[in-house]
Design an enzyme around this catalytic site. Structure first.
Site, PDB file in Angstrom:
ATOM      1  N   GLY A  43     -12.064  -3.206 -20.852  1.00  9.27           N
ATOM      2  CA  GLY A  43     -12.526  -2.131 -21.731  1.00  9.27           C
ATOM      3  C   GLY A  43     -11.672  -1.993 -22.979  1.00  9.27           C
ATOM      4  CB  CYS A  44      -8.026  -1.790 -23.459  1.00  8.38           C
ATOM      5  SG  CYS A  44      -7.803  -0.285 -22.469  1.00  8.38           S
ATOM      6  CB  THR A  45     -10.090  -6.743 -24.389  1.00  9.37           C
ATOM      7  OG1 THR A  45      -8.820  -6.880 -23.749  1.00  9.37           O
ATOM      8  CG2 THR A  45     -10.373  -7.957 -25.248  1.00  9.37           C
ATOM      9  CB  ALA A  48      -8.589  -3.866 -29.253  1.00 11.54           C
TER      10      ALA A  48
END
Length: 152
Positions: A43-45, A48
């Site tokens: 999710g964070c990738t 970003a």
């Protein structure tokens, strides 16, 4: 949560290169301050890379992007390099800045309780006040959502 119209708490944190970055460094322009749980997770990738892929559009609007997590600087450096992220990732290892932004606290995952960063975003105006608040963000399409709101 902080609210629209509140003064955004100033902070100074180290970026992925170990350089100190302050919110006040960006006075006079819009700043996206986004909080994310963990570098190099799915999710964070996705979130970003959404900012990365829309980077030119943020630049055209003179909008800075600052990503904040409780990861150490070394993890942020490898994350930024791996995905060619053109903006600053800031290390808030003790969660103090995330806490000031109501984006840190107790979480539960897989039956375990721990403290961590919540996925929230703030759009800070050129005068340092909060213009938009995004709580419990979905990583997919978030950058485009912010661009749309800036254009309103």
């Amino acid at each position: 949560m902080l609210s629209v119209g509140d003064t955004a708490p100033d902070f100074e944190l180290l970026d992925q290169h170990g350089d100190p970055i302050s919110l006040s460094d960006y006075r006079g322009q819009h700043v996206v301050v986004y909080f994310y749980p963990r570098a190099d997770t799915p999710g964070c990738t996705k979130e970003a890379c959404g900012f990365r892929d829309a980077w030119d559009e943020f630049g055209e609007r003179d909008v800075a992007v600052l990503g904040i997590s409780d990861d150490p600087v070394s993890d942020l450096d490898s994350f930024a390099e791996k995905y060619d992220l053109p903006f600053s990732l800031l290390s808030d290892e003790d969660g103090s800045v995330s806490s000031e932004y109501d984006s840190y606290g107790e979480k539960n995952m897989f039956g375990k309780t721990f403290d961590g960063v919540f996925r929230n975003t703030y759009l800070v105006g050129p005068d340092g006040t909060i213009e938009r608040v995004y709580e419990g963000v979905s990583p997919e399409g978030h950058a485009e959502e912010i661009l749309s709101d800036i254009d309103d």
